[in-house]
Design a protein around this motif. Structure first.
Motif, PDB file in Angstrom:
ATOM      1  N   LEU A  57       0.898  -1.190  -0.068  1.00 43.49           N
ATOM      2  CA  LEU A  57      -0.184   0.097  -0.038  1.00 43.49           C
ATOM      3  C   LEU A  57       0.851   1.144   0.020  1.00 43.49           C
ATOM      4  O   LEU A  57       1.683   1.532   1.026  1.00 43.49           O
ATOM      5  N   GLY A  58       0.953   1.880  -0.942  1.00 44.44           N
ATOM      6  CA  GLY A  58       1.756   3.100  -1.342  1.00 44.44           C
ATOM      7  C   GLY A  58       1.292   4.456  -1.057  1.00 44.44           C
ATOM      8  O   GLY A  58       0.126   4.468  -0.402  1.00 44.44           O
ATOM      9  N   LYS A  59       1.780   5.363  -1.526  1.00 47.15           N
ATOM     10  CA  LYS A  59       1.331   6.901  -1.328  1.00 47.15           C
ATOM     11  C   LYS A  59      -0.150   6.947  -1.859  1.00 47.15           C
ATOM     12  O   LYS A  59      -0.626   6.232  -2.731  1.00 47.15           O
ATOM     13  N   ARG A  60      -0.918   7.571  -0.935  1.00 51.55           N
ATOM     14  CA  ARG A  60      -2.269   7.969  -1.368  1.00 51.55           C
ATOM     15  C   ARG A  60      -3.103   6.779  -1.503  1.00 51.55           C
ATOM     16  O   ARG A  60      -4.001   6.403  -2.259  1.00 51.55           O
ATOM     17  N   ASN A  61      -2.681   5.553  -0.651  1.00 52.68           N
ATOM     18  CA  ASN A  61      -3.196   4.267  -0.740  1.00 52.68           C
ATOM     19  C   ASN A  61      -3.519   3.678  -2.029  1.00 52.68           C
ATOM     20  O   ASN A  61      -4.107   2.996  -2.327  1.00 52.68           O
ATOM     21  N   LYS A  62      -2.456   3.953  -2.886  1.00 49.65           N
ATOM     22  CA  LYS A  62      -2.298   3.319  -4.197  1.00 49.65           C
ATOM     23  C   LYS A  62      -1.669   1.750  -3.924  1.00 49.65           C
ATOM     24  O   LYS A  62      -0.568   1.941  -3.461  1.00 49.65           O
ATOM     25  N   GLU A  63      -2.491   0.922  -4.367  1.00 46.61           N
ATOM     26  CA  GLU A  63      -1.931  -0.541  -4.166  1.00 46.61           C
ATOM     27  C   GLU A  63      -1.168  -1.069  -5.307  1.00 46.61           C
ATOM     28  O   GLU A  63      -1.384  -0.868  -6.418  1.00 46.61           O
ATOM     29  N   ARG A  64      -0.230  -1.776  -5.180  1.00 45.29           N
ATOM     30  CA  ARG A  64       0.474  -2.470  -6.272  1.00 45.29           C
ATOM     31  C   ARG A  64       1.133  -3.702  -5.622  1.00 45.29           C
ATOM     32  O   ARG A  64       1.200  -4.004  -4.581  1.00 45.29           O
ATOM     33  N   ILE A  65       1.263  -4.593  -6.774  1.00 49.33           N
ATOM     34  CA  ILE A  65       1.723  -5.850  -6.497  1.00 49.33           C
ATOM     35  C   ILE A  65       3.120  -6.174  -6.910  1.00 49.33           C
ATOM     36  O   ILE A  65       3.544  -5.918  -7.803  1.00 49.33           O
ATOM     37  N   ILE A  66       3.773  -7.010  -5.939  1.00 50.39           N
ATOM     38  CA  ILE A  66       5.506  -6.934  -6.354  1.00 50.39           C
ATOM     39  C   ILE A  66       5.652  -8.308  -6.181  1.00 50.39           C
ATOM     40  O   ILE A  66       5.505  -9.065  -4.989  1.00 50.39           O
ATOM     41  N   PRO A  67       6.774  -8.864  -7.204  1.00 51.25           N
ATOM     42  CA  PRO A  67       6.845 -10.394  -7.095  1.00 51.25           C
ATOM     43  C   PRO A  67       8.081 -10.725  -6.040  1.00 51.25           C
ATOM     44  O   PRO A  67       8.942  -9.517  -5.682  1.00 51.25           O
ATOM     45  N   ILE A  68       7.939 -11.658  -5.302  1.00 55.33           N
ATOM     46  CA  ILE A  68       8.877 -11.722  -4.267  1.00 55.33           C
ATOM     47  C   ILE A  68       9.813 -12.880  -4.704  1.00 55.33           C
ATOM     48  O   ILE A  68       9.699 -14.076  -5.250  1.00 55.33           O
ATOM     49  N   PRO A  69      11.176 -12.544  -4.644  1.00 48.21           N
ATOM     50  CA  PRO A  69      12.201 -13.509  -5.124  1.00 48.21           C
ATOM     51  C   PRO A  69      12.095 -14.678  -4.304  1.00 48.21           C
ATOM     52  O   PRO A  69      11.787 -14.744  -3.095  1.00 48.21           O
ATOM     53  N   SER A  70      12.672 -15.962  -4.606  1.00 45.97           N
ATOM     54  CA  SER A  70      12.416 -17.011  -4.073  1.00 45.97           C
ATOM     55  C   SER A  70      13.285 -16.928  -2.815  1.00 45.97           C
ATOM     56  O   SER A  70      12.978 -17.497  -1.838  1.00 45.97           O
ATOM     57  N   PHE A  71      14.416 -16.399  -2.988  1.00 46.83           N
ATOM     58  CA  PHE A  71      15.109 -16.380  -1.628  1.00 46.83           C
ATOM     59  C   PHE A  71      14.624 -15.550  -0.565  1.00 46.83           C
ATOM     60  O   PHE A  71      14.725 -15.873   0.712  1.00 46.83           O
ATOM     61  N   LEU A  72      13.856 -14.569  -0.911  1.00 46.94           N
ATOM     62  CA  LEU A  72      13.321 -13.529   0.124  1.00 46.94           C
ATOM     63  C   LEU A  72      12.256 -14.510   0.479  1.00 46.94           C
ATOM     64  O   LEU A  72      11.826 -14.248   1.664  1.00 46.94           O
ATOM     65  N   LEU A  73      11.395 -15.134  -0.093  1.00 45.12           N
ATOM     66  CA  LEU A  73      10.340 -15.961   0.316  1.00 45.12           C
ATOM     67  C   LEU A  73      10.550 -16.996   1.347  1.00 45.12           C
ATOM     68  O   LEU A  73       9.932 -17.071   2.292  1.00 45.12           O
ATOM     69  N   GLN A  74      11.772 -17.481   1.080  1.00 48.24           N
ATOM     70  CA  GLN A  74      12.157 -18.629   2.285  1.00 48.24           C
ATOM     71  C   GLN A  74      12.752 -17.509   3.230  1.00 48.24           C
ATOM     72  O   GLN A  74      12.360 -18.315   4.420  1.00 48.24           O
ATOM     73  N   LEU A  75      12.965 -16.511   3.290  1.00 45.53           N
ATOM     74  CA  LEU A  75      13.693 -15.766   4.372  1.00 45.53           C
ATOM     75  C   LEU A  75      12.320 -15.403   5.165  1.00 45.53           C
ATOM     76  O   LEU A  75      12.550 -15.609   6.476  1.00 45.53           O
ATOM     77  N   ILE A  76      11.489 -15.000   4.635  1.00 44.23           N
ATOM     78  CA  ILE A  76      10.240 -14.774   5.174  1.00 44.23           C
ATOM     79  C   ILE A  76       9.606 -15.863   5.940  1.00 44.23           C
ATOM     80  O   ILE A  76       9.091 -15.690   7.082  1.00 44.23           O
ATOM     81  N   GLN A  77       9.558 -17.112   5.290  1.00 41.91           N
ATOM     82  CA  GLN A  77       9.002 -18.272   5.963  1.00 41.91           C
ATOM     83  C   GLN A  77       9.835 -18.680   7.106  1.00 41.91           C
ATOM     84  O   GLN A  77       9.272 -19.034   8.242  1.00 41.91           O
ATOM     85  N   GLN A  78      11.021 -18.437   7.055  1.00 41.36           N
ATOM     86  CA  GLN A  78      12.033 -18.452   8.463  1.00 41.36           C
ATOM     87  C   GLN A  78      11.817 -17.861   9.396  1.00 41.36           C
ATOM     88  O   GLN A  78      11.713 -18.225  10.761  1.00 41.36           O
ATOM     89  N   TYR A  79      11.431 -16.495   8.965  1.00 41.25           N
ATOM     90  CA  TYR A  79      11.324 -15.420  10.165  1.00 41.25           C
ATOM     91  C   TYR A  79       9.850 -15.678  10.522  1.00 41.25           C
ATOM     92  O   TYR A  79       9.686 -15.451  11.982  1.00 41.25           O
ATOM     93  N   LEU A  80       8.800 -16.116   9.981  1.00 38.12           N
ATOM     94  CA  LEU A  80       7.495 -16.443  10.766  1.00 38.12           C
ATOM     95  C   LEU A  80       7.591 -17.529  11.393  1.00 38.12           C
ATOM     96  O   LEU A  80       6.915 -17.706  12.525  1.00 38.12           O
ATOM     97  N   THR A  81       8.681 -18.589  11.092  1.00 39.68           N
ATOM     98  CA  THR A  81       8.515 -19.858  12.097  1.00 39.68           C
ATOM     99  C   THR A  81       9.250 -19.448  13.217  1.00 39.68           C
ATOM    100  O   THR A  81       8.806 -19.876  14.373  1.00 39.68           O
ATOM    101  N   LEU A  82      10.383 -18.385  13.220  1.00 37.19           N
ATOM    102  CA  LEU A  82      10.955 -17.976  14.551  1.00 37.19           C
ATOM    103  C   LEU A  82      10.375 -16.972  15.404  1.00 37.19           C
ATOM    104  O   LEU A  82      10.558 -16.978  16.541  1.00 37.19           O
ATOM    105  N   CYS A  83       9.291 -16.323  14.721  1.00 35.23           N
ATOM    106  CA  CYS A  83       8.638 -15.149  15.226  1.00 35.23           C
ATOM    107  C   CYS A  83       7.713 -15.541  16.718  1.00 35.23           C
ATOM    108  O   CYS A  83       6.715 -16.430  16.455  1.00 35.23           O
ATOM    109  N   PRO A  84       8.186 -14.961  17.857  1.00 35.73           N
ATOM    110  CA  PRO A  84       7.346 -15.535  18.852  1.00 35.73           C
ATOM    111  C   PRO A  84       5.895 -14.870  19.255  1.00 35.73           C
ATOM    112  O   PRO A  84       5.249 -15.059  20.278  1.00 35.73           O
ATOM    113  N   PHE A  85       5.680 -13.816  18.296  1.00 38.70           N
ATOM    114  CA  PHE A  85       4.350 -12.894  18.747  1.00 38.70           C
ATOM    115  C   PHE A  85       3.462 -12.960  17.607  1.00 38.70           C
ATOM    116  O   PHE A  85       3.653 -13.439  16.578  1.00 38.70           O
ATOM    117  N   ASP A  86       2.303 -12.982  18.312  1.00 37.88           N
ATOM    118  CA  ASP A  86       0.882 -13.132  17.258  1.00 37.88           C
ATOM    119  C   ASP A  86       0.584 -11.603  16.974  1.00 37.88           C
ATOM    120  O   ASP A  86      -0.241 -11.090  17.538  1.00 37.88           O
TER     121      ASP A  86
END
Length: 292
Positions: A171-200
């Motif tokens: 969600l960018g400036k003036r609530n303009k929405e855009r879709i960005i592709p996530i590189p595979s390495f970044l997607l793996q990092l996000i999954q690793q982060y969510l697994t370790l995240c102790p907060f809801d």
């Protein structure tokens, strides 16, 4: 009173134009500075009675106080929007900004990190795999891997990630929405982060207490981490955005595609990266051409 008309305008920005808190703060700062100038130099002249001459005197005042031309032009842009609004609401009869021209500025090329420097980032998280380290690592790569702005990173929600499609909703400036592709390495990092995240928390990036990160925290982190791999004078989240765009262009990405990925309103804002790309072309020419 000046404060009443300023608050009227700021409410318009918030409610009708749905500007971000950062944008509203920027307008408020510029208008309050101008109001203070009128109070000190022109016997508290109301903002609704300002003429072009007072605005020119303010520009001189800013310049004499070592304010850069680029900053003066940004403040003038705030006044233009403000007085255009007052004219539409019949609070003034004439726009005092009409005869005012912007001051000349030097074109400043965006600073960016080299690809070889960015390749050093993975080594930072190799020795430690705890939540805070992975989060800090993820912050750097979200900024570099998607080109998003600092405010966009902070407001990012877990629900904005589509892991199945490998995309991120921003969600960018003036609530303009855009879709960005996530590189595979970044997607793996996000999954690793969510697994370790102790907060809801609905927010993706949170601090060690489970609260959303704040701008200063991210800025300090980026400056510290990038300071280990780069000698650039300015190291900020926005430098990673510049790096993202420059590396895409250097590797053959279409300028219009980069414009959409960055969320720019027009192509002119994106074309500044062609200057950086030209430096890369000159470097390749110097190395490859027999007569170079």
């Amino acid at each position: 009173m000046n404060s009443d008309v300023v608050n009227f305008f700021l409410e318009h920005l918030s409610v009708e134009r749905r500007c971000s808190p950062h944008t509203i703060t920027s307008y408020a700062t510029d208008l309050n500075q101008f109001s203070l100038f009128l109070k000190e130099q022109h016997d508290s002249l109301p903002l609704t009675q300002v003429s072009s001459s007072q605005i020119r005197l303010w520009m001189v005042h800013l310049s004499e106080n070592s304010i850069e031309n680029r900053s003066i032009n940004r403040k003038l842009a705030s006044l233009r929007t403000f007085y255009k609004f007052l004219l539409q609401k019949d609070r003034i009869q004439e726009n005092p900004l009409l005869p005012i021209r912007t001051v000349k500025t030097r074109k400043k090329l965006p600073q960016f990190l080299r690809e070889s420097e960015m390749a050093e980032i993975p080594r930072m998280a190799e020795t430690n795999q705890d939540f805070a380290t992975i989060r800090d690592h993820l912050i750097l790569y979200l900024l570099y891997g998607t080109g998003m702005r600092l405010a966009e990173l902070i407001s990012l929600q877990k629900s904005h990630i589509n892991q199945a499609q490998g995309t991120l909703r921003v969600l960018g400036k003036r609530n303009k929405e855009r879709i960005i592709p996530i590189p595979s390495f970044l997607l793996q990092l996000i999954q690793q982060y969510l697994t370790l995240c102790p907060f809801d928390s609905p927010h993706l990036i949170i601090d060690n207490k489970g609260k959303p990160v704040y701008p200063m925290m991210v800025q300090r982190l980026v400056k510290k981490q990038l300071g280990e791999i780069s000698t650039l004078e300015k190291l900020s989240p926005h430098v990673l955005r510049h790096t993202y765009a420059t590396h895409l262009l250097n590797n053959g990405a279409d300028l219009n595609a980069i414009k959409e990925l960055l969320g720019h309103a027009n192509l002119a804002a994106t074309q500044v990266y062609t200057h950086n790309s030209m430096e890369k072309i000159k470097e390749i020419y110097a190395q490859a051409h027999p007569k170079a």
